[in-house]
Write a protein that holds these residues in place. Structure first.
Motif, PDB file in Angstrom:
ATOM      1  N   TYR A 103       0.817  -1.220   0.000  1.00  0.00           N
ATOM      2  CA  TYR A 103       0.000   0.000   0.000  1.00  0.00           C
ATOM      3  C   TYR A 103       0.851   1.271   0.000  1.00  0.00           C
ATOM      4  O   TYR A 103       0.309   2.373  -0.034  1.00  0.00           O
ATOM      5  CB  TYR A 103      -0.922   0.005   1.219  1.00  0.00           C
ATOM      6  CG  TYR A 103      -1.978  -1.078   1.181  1.00  0.00           C
ATOM      7  CD1 TYR A 103      -3.222  -0.830   0.615  1.00  0.00           C
ATOM      8  CD2 TYR A 103      -1.721  -2.347   1.688  1.00  0.00           C
ATOM      9  CE1 TYR A 103      -4.192  -1.819   0.569  1.00  0.00           C
ATOM     10  CE2 TYR A 103      -2.677  -3.351   1.644  1.00  0.00           C
ATOM     11  CZ  TYR A 103      -3.914  -3.079   1.077  1.00  0.00           C
ATOM     12  OH  TYR A 103      -4.867  -4.067   1.013  1.00  0.00           O
ATOM     13  N   VAL A 104       2.148   1.114   0.060  1.00  0.00           N
ATOM     14  CA  VAL A 104       3.054   2.261   0.155  1.00  0.00           C
ATOM     15  C   VAL A 104       3.534   2.664  -1.232  1.00  0.00           C
ATOM     16  O   VAL A 104       4.088   1.842  -1.974  1.00  0.00           O
ATOM     17  CB  VAL A 104       4.260   1.912   1.054  1.00  0.00           C
ATOM     18  CG1 VAL A 104       5.269   3.057   1.061  1.00  0.00           C
ATOM     19  CG2 VAL A 104       3.787   1.602   2.481  1.00  0.00           C
ATOM     20  N   ALA A 105       3.335   3.938  -1.578  1.00  0.00           N
ATOM     21  CA  ALA A 105       3.824   4.456  -2.861  1.00  0.00           C
ATOM     22  C   ALA A 105       5.296   4.830  -2.784  1.00  0.00           C
ATOM     23  O   ALA A 105       6.042   4.659  -3.747  1.00  0.00           O
ATOM     24  CB  ALA A 105       3.006   5.677  -3.282  1.00  0.00           C
ATOM     25  N   GLY A 106       5.707   5.366  -1.637  1.00  0.00           N
ATOM     26  CA  GLY A 106       7.091   5.807  -1.513  1.00  0.00           C
ATOM     27  C   GLY A 106       7.373   6.391  -0.151  1.00  0.00           C
ATOM     28  O   GLY A 106       6.541   6.322   0.771  1.00  0.00           O
ATOM     29  N   TYR A 107       8.550   7.002  -0.055  1.00  0.00           N
ATOM     30  CA  TYR A 107       9.045   7.495   1.226  1.00  0.00           C
ATOM     31  C   TYR A 107       9.665   8.873   1.038  1.00  0.00           C
ATOM     32  O   TYR A 107      10.102   9.247  -0.054  1.00  0.00           O
ATOM     33  CB  TYR A 107      10.093   6.530   1.786  1.00  0.00           C
ATOM     34  CG  TYR A 107       9.585   5.122   1.983  1.00  0.00           C
ATOM     35  CD1 TYR A 107       8.988   4.741   3.170  1.00  0.00           C
ATOM     36  CD2 TYR A 107       9.696   4.184   0.958  1.00  0.00           C
ATOM     37  CE1 TYR A 107       8.521   3.445   3.348  1.00  0.00           C
ATOM     38  CE2 TYR A 107       9.228   2.881   1.132  1.00  0.00           C
ATOM     39  CZ  TYR A 107       8.642   2.518   2.323  1.00  0.00           C
ATOM     40  OH  TYR A 107       8.173   1.246   2.490  1.00  0.00           O
ATOM     41  N   ALA A 108       9.739   9.620   2.138  1.00  0.00           N
ATOM     42  CA  ALA A 108      10.343  10.948   2.107  1.00  0.00           C
ATOM     43  C   ALA A 108      10.913  11.279   3.481  1.00  0.00           C
ATOM     44  O   ALA A 108      10.611  10.608   4.476  1.00  0.00           O
ATOM     45  CB  ALA A 108       9.310  12.006   1.696  1.00  0.00           C
ATOM     46  N   VAL A 109      11.713  12.321   3.524  1.00  0.00           N
ATOM     47  CA  VAL A 109      12.217  12.857   4.782  1.00  0.00           C
ATOM     48  C   VAL A 109      11.157  13.787   5.376  1.00  0.00           C
ATOM     49  O   VAL A 109      10.594  14.629   4.663  1.00  0.00           O
ATOM     50  CB  VAL A 109      13.520  13.646   4.568  1.00  0.00           C
ATOM     51  CG1 VAL A 109      14.063  14.155   5.906  1.00  0.00           C
ATOM     52  CG2 VAL A 109      14.568  12.798   3.847  1.00  0.00           C
ATOM     53  N   ALA A 110      10.887  13.634   6.657  1.00  0.00           N
ATOM     54  CA  ALA A 110       9.991  14.553   7.362  1.00  0.00           C
ATOM     55  C   ALA A 110      10.702  15.106   8.590  1.00  0.00           C
ATOM     56  O   ALA A 110      11.501  14.411   9.221  1.00  0.00           O
ATOM     57  CB  ALA A 110       8.707  13.848   7.788  1.00  0.00           C
ATOM     58  N   HIS A 111      10.413  16.357   8.895  1.00  0.00           N
ATOM     59  CA  HIS A 111      10.908  16.964  10.128  1.00  0.00           C
ATOM     60  C   HIS A 111       9.697  17.240  11.013  1.00  0.00           C
ATOM     61  O   HIS A 111       8.920  18.169  10.756  1.00  0.00           O
ATOM     62  CB  HIS A 111      11.658  18.268   9.823  1.00  0.00           C
ATOM     63  CG  HIS A 111      12.366  18.834  11.011  1.00  0.00           C
ATOM     64  ND1 HIS A 111      13.085  20.001  10.970  1.00  0.00           N
ATOM     65  CD2 HIS A 111      12.482  18.391  12.295  1.00  0.00           C
ATOM     66  CE1 HIS A 111      13.604  20.254  12.152  1.00  0.00           C
ATOM     67  NE2 HIS A 111      13.234  19.287  12.977  1.00  0.00           N
ATOM     68  N   ASP A 112       9.516  16.403  12.023  1.00  0.00           N
ATOM     69  CA  ASP A 112       8.390  16.535  12.952  1.00  0.00           C
ATOM     70  C   ASP A 112       8.774  17.533  14.042  1.00  0.00           C
ATOM     71  O   ASP A 112       9.070  17.157  15.182  1.00  0.00           O
ATOM     72  CB  ASP A 112       8.045  15.163  13.535  1.00  0.00           C
ATOM     73  CG  ASP A 112       6.919  15.231  14.561  1.00  0.00           C
ATOM     74  OD1 ASP A 112       6.169  16.220  14.561  1.00  0.00           O
ATOM     75  OD2 ASP A 112       6.803  14.287  15.370  1.00  0.00           O
TER      76      ASP A 112
END
Length: 285
Positions: free
Chosen positions: A150-159
């Motif tokens: 179900y995952v299209a892709g990934y990215a960097v996030a800054h929470d």
């Protein structure tokens, strides 16, 4: 593929970063990088074919702002206390089930945009995180299914988080998580086929050039697949939804006193192996 959106805030155009690091224009092929595109295998195939054939025109990246790599985000689901080392440093017991909270989609900004320290903030903190971008509607994912499908892709996030608002002001965590500009995302959305094992990624974050976080997704208490399955039992995940999967050790909250919380003028840089790098200057709201 490395998909991204470039241009002024609110008027970004779709683009692709090719294998040689050249920025390519996608405006003649797709309208945007969003959930509708990620759910459309034929459209993604056209993008891939055009890239492989060398048909995409180059863009001059000089002075070009990189926006969030995903438009029209539905929701940002966040997982708290999801690294063994982060739980240890904050003195928290590892949770028995994933800790789920939300960030509003309007907290999302570009990877190099200014981040605003909220008014009356004294405990603004950093958190590098792996963001999971959903590509297929996930509803009650079964035990015998592969959640990563179900995952299209990934990215960097800054929470980015304000700890006093989050922990000391009563209620849920939401007040400390939803301040303006508190979720830089990008620079790219890297498709899942290019990333491989999401439990084998290094994460790093620097504050004013000093390395603060140096972790690995192997330390996650609840791996990406388990997180996707778990969250789908409580809500429907739609293409274009984002899940921030938690942060490793090294946040200001876990440091000895006086804790080095962020102030205006600080510069934070962060990266995840293969997913790109962010840089933000912090200013007062």
């Amino acid at each position: 593929m490395k998909l991204l959106r470039v241009g002024t805030a609110g008027a970004e155009r779709p683009a692709l970063l090719d294998a040689e690091g050249v920025l390519r224009d996608l405006t003649g092929i797709v309208d945007d990088i969003d959930g509708a595109l990620l759910a459309d295998a034929a459209a993604l195939g056209r993008v891939r074919a055009a890239a492989d054939a060398g048909e995409l025109p180059a863009l001059d990246a000089t002075g070009l702002r990189i926006g969030p790599p995903l438009g029209r985000i539905g929701k940002v689901v966040c997982i708290g206390l999801n690294y063994h080392d982060h739980a240890r440093e904050t003195g928290a017991e590892p949770p028995a089930e994933p800790v789920v909270f939300f960030k509003a989609a309007d907290t999302v900004v570009g990877p190099n945009d200014t981040v605003l320290v909220p008014r009356r903030s004294v405990k603004t903190d950093w958190e590098v995180e792996l963001a999971v971008v959903i590509g297929r509607t996930a509803r009650y994912v079964a035990d015998d299914e592969d959640p990563l499908a179900y995952v299209a892709g990934y990215a960097v996030a800054h929470d980015v988080s304000e700890r006093e608002f989050q922990i000391e002001r009563g209620g849920t965590w939401d007040k400390g998580k939803n301040c303006e500009t508190f979720n830089p995302l990008g620079p790219w959305l890297v498709t899942a086929d290019e990333v491989g094992d999401p439990q084998d990624l290094s994460l790093k974050l620097w504050v004013n050039g000093e390395l603060k976080q140096d972790g690995t997704t192997a330390e996650q208490i609840f791996p990406v697949a388990e997180v996707v399955r778990y969250v789908s039992q409580f809500m429907v995940l739609y293409p274009g939804d984002v899940i921030n999967t938690g942060t490793p050790a090294g946040v200001a909250l876990g440091a000895p006193e006086p804790k080095p919380f962020l102030r205006a003028g600080d510069v934070v840089e962060l990266e995840i192996a293969g997913l790109g790098r962010q840089r933000q200057e912090f200013k007062d709201a």
